[in-house]
Enzyme design. Structure first.
Site, mmCIF file in Angstrom:
data_model
loop_
_atom_site.group_PDB
_atom_site.id
_atom_site.type_symbol
_atom_site.label_atom_id
_atom_site.label_comp_id
_atom_site.label_asym_id
_atom_site.label_seq_id
_atom_site.Cartn_x
_atom_site.Cartn_y
_atom_site.Cartn_z
ATOM 1 N N TYR A 153 -21.796 -9.842 20.626
ATOM 2 C CA TYR A 153 -23.086 -9.145 20.494
ATOM 3 C C TYR A 153 -23.013 -7.758 21.123
ATOM 4 O O TYR A 153 -23.418 -6.763 20.502
ATOM 5 C CB TYR A 153 -24.166 -9.983 21.172
ATOM 6 C CG TYR A 153 -25.565 -9.420 21.074
ATOM 7 C CD1 TYR A 153 -26.198 -9.294 19.848
ATOM 8 C CD2 TYR A 153 -26.266 -9.043 22.217
ATOM 9 C CE1 TYR A 153 -27.491 -8.798 19.748
ATOM 10 C CE2 TYR A 153 -27.555 -8.549 22.134
ATOM 11 C CZ TYR A 153 -28.166 -8.426 20.898
ATOM 12 O OH TYR A 153 -29.444 -7.933 20.812
ATOM 13 N N LYS A 157 -23.476 -4.239 19.089
ATOM 14 C CA LYS A 157 -24.573 -3.325 19.391
ATOM 15 C C LYS A 157 -24.060 -1.984 19.918
ATOM 16 O O LYS A 157 -24.690 -0.938 19.708
ATOM 17 C CB LYS A 157 -25.537 -3.971 20.386
ATOM 18 C CG LYS A 157 -26.328 -5.136 19.804
ATOM 19 C CD LYS A 157 -27.131 -4.724 18.579
ATOM 20 C CE LYS A 157 -28.035 -5.828 18.072
ATOM 21 N NZ LYS A 157 -28.844 -5.414 16.906
#
Length: 249
Positions: A153, A157
């Protein structure tokens, strides 16, 4: 302040709940015509019911590239243009990195990076052709500072942040503004495990100087501003909204 959003056309992904739903409803409240996209049509219809007739729905799966690309065609087919794109859809697989199947990383990159890039490219072509537009991607504080057990993640991002900066520089001469929101701890379904456990909630809040988690509506004003013509000289920026957590030593 009047944001100048009346009758503009904005696509919001991941709009069936949480931050995406709050942004979609707020944009509709400002007079924009919003296309709310997600996988769950029933949940989208509930969001649309809060939009005063200014939210239409479109089913799409960010894991499927054809489905992703069809979104922009759907928006332009319905309304003849696209003025704003909010890349909000995302997934956050957690786990010990040493034990994770690489398929999990690929899935995170597909949903969190490839899909927003495809949408930005497709929407951007229309925006350039019509004289301008605005793209806002929802990243995360973990894209600014890495977080353990969220390696895939955080990596994805972080890529969204870099995409924002690079694309902003490339498209600024074409009057397309590209910005990024990096929210911290918000009260959404993604944080249900924390919100439902008094002990986890206490420990999570202890890390936030503001002393609490945020409501989705607290991201909305900034999101609406960045999608509006009022932000015409703001591009390539990453706005951290986390109650001071990233700035704490």
């Amino acid at each position: 302040m009047e944001l100048g959003l009346r009758d503009t056309v904005v696509l919001v992904t991941g709009a069936s709940r949480g931050l995406g739903a709050a942004i979609a409803v707020a944009l509709a409240g400002e007079g924009a015509q919003v296309v709310a996209a997600a996988r769950s049509k029933d949940a989208l219809e509930e969001v649309a019911a809060r939009g005063g007739g200014r939210i239409s729905v479109a089913e799409a799966d960010m894991r499927d590239e054809a489905s992703t690309l069809a979104l922009v065609d759907t928006v332009v087919s319905r309304y003849g243009r696209i003025d704003g794109l909010v890349n909000n859809a995302g997934i956050a697989p957690a786990g010990k990195f040493a034990d994770q199947d690489p398929a999990i990383w690929r899935d995170a990159m597909q949903v969190n990076v490839i899909a927003p890039m495809l949408l930005a490219q497709a929407a951007g072509r229309h925006m350039i052709g019509q004289g301008g537009g605005r793209i806002v991607s929802v990243a995360s504080t973990t894209g600014v500072r890495g977080k353990p057990y969220l390696v895939a993640y955080s990596t994805s991002k972080g890529a969204v942040v870099r995409m924002t900066e690079a694309l902003a520089a490339e498209w600024a001469p074409r009057n397309v503004q590209v910005n990024c929101l990096a929210p911290g701890a918000f009260k959404t379904d993604a944080q249900s495990a924390v919100l439902e456990s008094p002990d986890l909630l206490r420990r999570r809040v202890a890390k936030i100087p503001a002393g609490r988690m945020a409501d989705p509506d607290e991201l909305v004003p900034l999101a609406c501003l960045l999608v509006s013509p009022r932000a015409s000289f703001t591009t390539g920026a990453v706005f951290v909204v986390d109650g001071g957590e990233s700035g704490k030593l």
